[in-house]
Design a protein around this motif. Structure first.
Motif, PDB file in Angstrom:
ATOM      1  N   ARG A  95       0.856  -1.187   0.000  1.00  0.00           N
ATOM      2  CA  ARG A  95       0.000   0.000   0.000  1.00  0.00           C
ATOM      3  C   ARG A  95       0.891   1.236   0.000  1.00  0.00           C
ATOM      4  O   ARG A  95       1.842   1.333   0.791  1.00  0.00           O
ATOM      5  N   ASP A  97       1.142   5.244   0.489  1.00  0.00           N
ATOM      6  CA  ASP A  97       0.508   6.407   1.116  1.00  0.00           C
ATOM      7  C   ASP A  97       1.409   7.611   0.861  1.00  0.00           C
ATOM      8  O   ASP A  97       2.419   7.817   1.537  1.00  0.00           O
ATOM      9  N   GLY A 134       0.275  10.781   0.948  1.00  0.00           N
ATOM     10  CA  GLY A 134      -0.127  11.882   1.815  1.00  0.00           C
ATOM     11  C   GLY A 134      -0.282  13.208   1.107  1.00  0.00           C
ATOM     12  O   GLY A 134      -0.051  14.266   1.690  1.00  0.00           O
ATOM     13  N   VAL A 166       3.680  -1.284   3.872  1.00  0.00           N
ATOM     14  CA  VAL A 166       3.149   0.074   3.754  1.00  0.00           C
ATOM     15  C   VAL A 166       4.309   0.990   3.388  1.00  0.00           C
ATOM     16  O   VAL A 166       5.297   1.085   4.115  1.00  0.00           O
ATOM     17  N   THR A 181       5.256   4.822   2.797  1.00  0.00           N
ATOM     18  CA  THR A 181       4.783   6.162   3.127  1.00  0.00           C
ATOM     19  C   THR A 181       5.780   7.190   2.615  1.00  0.00           C
ATOM     20  O   THR A 181       6.989   7.077   2.875  1.00  0.00           O
ATOM     21  N   THR A 236       6.092  11.364   2.566  1.00  0.00           N
ATOM     22  CA  THR A 236       5.582  12.662   2.994  1.00  0.00           C
ATOM     23  C   THR A 236       6.706  13.685   2.917  1.00  0.00           C
ATOM     24  O   THR A 236       7.888  13.335   2.997  1.00  0.00           O
ATOM     25  N   GLU A 264       9.346   5.973   4.070  1.00  0.00           N
ATOM     26  CA  GLU A 264       9.301   4.892   5.052  1.00  0.00           C
ATOM     27  C   GLU A 264       8.705   3.647   4.413  1.00  0.00           C
ATOM     28  O   GLU A 264       7.695   3.717   3.724  1.00  0.00           O
ATOM     29  N   ARG A 292      11.117  -1.376  10.174  1.00  0.00           N
ATOM     30  CA  ARG A 292      10.933  -0.085   9.513  1.00  0.00           C
ATOM     31  C   ARG A 292      12.238   0.362   8.874  1.00  0.00           C
ATOM     32  O   ARG A 292      13.298   0.360   9.508  1.00  0.00           O
ATOM     33  N   ARG A 305      13.471   3.750   7.249  1.00  0.00           N
ATOM     34  CA  ARG A 305      13.025   5.151   7.200  1.00  0.00           C
ATOM     35  C   ARG A 305      14.200   6.039   6.822  1.00  0.00           C
ATOM     36  O   ARG A 305      15.320   5.876   7.333  1.00  0.00           O
TER      37      ARG A 305
END
Length: 390
Positions: A282, A284, A286, A322, A324, A326, A336, A381, A383
């Motif tokens: 997924r 994201d 943002g 996931v 991410t 941003t 991330e 994670r 990141r």
């Protein structure tokens, strides 16, 4: 520049050196002949004239040794100025040579010695004594200073030419080193690209192959879909490998490479490709404008996401992921990749083990930072924070 370096530079005569030596020898002979003709018009005894001419000839021959022993030749000719008028030319040339090839601290005493011996010449040879003796000595001193100044000018010019030549050679050598270093850096960068791209493609192939192996009774539609993914991934891997090998040749082609580098705007396609391979991913974003991210930062972020998805396929097969993204201008970009901590590492896909190290280096080069590890809630994670300048 020291005397040793100057002398070593002229230890072997070039064609120009031979021409200059012949010219100096010929000029000295012409001056000696002219002064001999003037001596004949004066009341000079025959033996004195013969001795004068003989010393002048020897002085001219001594000029052939001036390159190897400039100081010794100049000092050896200086006492002859007390008696011989025909050695005037060799004296001037020897003083000029000392000034050009030696140090000023040596040339000045030699000039003083030669000028001082000239003070005794009218005493030893009274037939050459004139009424304006001190005027002649003053003119002789000015002439000696002019020879020194001329020699210093030539010496300075030669040193400047040698310095400019050395500087040009150093600049050329440094340029070659910079080009070689740039090639090494580019090849290192491409090697990292090869690791990221091919590992990602091969992991897709491995996932689809394992799915076909573990599920022998799957419908033909799924087999066809998996075959398409395997074929596309294999073709893409071959194209990437061909491009990398082409750039890593010993003599790379001139001009920029034709290969277009991925940016952050290509992350959705990367995620979609992983989904087609059966991963649960997924994205994201943002509301982040992926296209507006600078190319260098976006390329690094893309490789971070790519390596993260590859690691999930290698060590946490079947886990939900996931991704991410941003960030904003002036704040920075945060990328991330998070997935549940694997129950067991499959180890099915071998790797070099340097993927995260390479990602850390990439992030550092663009001024960012990267961290990875297990979180408090039990997830893994990856990141990274990357700068997004205005």
């Amino acid at each position: 520049m020291g005397t040793t370096s100057v002398q070593s530079a002229v230890a072997r005569r070039t064609r120009v050196d031979w021409f200059v030596d012949f010219a100096c020898f010929g000029l000295a002979l012409l001056v000696a002949g002219w002064l001999t003709w003037l001596s004949i018009e004066r009341p000079v005894p025959g033996p004195v004239l013969i001795a004068d001419v003989a010393l002048g000839g020897l002085s001219c021959l001594a000029l052939w040794l001036r390159r190897r022993w400039p100081n010794a030749v100049a000092l050896a000719l200086s006492p002859l100025a007390v008696f011989s008028v025909t050695c005037f030319g060799p004296l001037v040339i020897s003083l000029f040579t000392v000034t050009v090839r030696g140090r000023l601290a040596v040339a000045v005493p030699v000039a003083v010695v030669q000028w001082a011996t000239g003070l005794l010449f009218p005493v030893v040879r009274p037939e050459w004594q004139e009424d304006f003796f001190w005027v002649e000595m003053l003119v002789s001193a000015l002439f000696t200073v002019a020879v020194l100044a001329w020699g210093l000018f030539v010496r300075t010019r030669r040193q400047l030419v040698v310095s400019l030549r050395d500087r040009a050679q150093r600049a050329e050598s440094e340029q070659r080193l910079r080009v070689a270093q740039a090639r090494r850096m580019e090849r290192t960068r491409i090697a990292r690209e090869m690791h990221d791209v091919l590992t990602h493609r091969i992991s897709l192939l491995g996932r689809q192959a394992r799915a076909l192996q573990l599920r022998p009774g799957i419908p033909s539609a799924e087999i066809d879909r998996a075959a398409v993914v395997i074929r596309d991934s294999a073709d893409q891997a071959l194209r990437e490998l061909h491009e990398v090998i082409g750039v890593l040749r010993e003599e790379p082609a001139e001009g920029p490479p034709d290969r277009s580098q991925p940016t952050l705007a290509d992350v959705p396609e990367l995620v979609a490709e992983s989904r087609r391979a059966g991963m649960r991913v997924r994205l994201d974003a943002g509301g982040t404008d992926l296209v507006a991210v600078p190319a260098a930062v976006g390329r690094t972020a893309y490789r971070i996401v790519q390596e993260g998805l590859t690691n999930v396929r290698k060590h946490a097969r079947g886990a939900a992921v996931v991704v991410t993204v941003t960030g904003a201008v002036g704040v920075g970009l945060t990328v991330e990749v998070r997935n549940p901590w694997p129950i067991r590492a499959t180890g099915a896909i071998p790797g070099a083990g340097f993927g995260l190290v390479g990602l850390t280096e990439r992030a550092t080069l663009v001024g960012g930072r990267l961290e990875h590890g297990r979180t408090a809630v039990g997830d893994f994670r990856l990141r990274a924070w990357l700068p997004w300048p205005a």
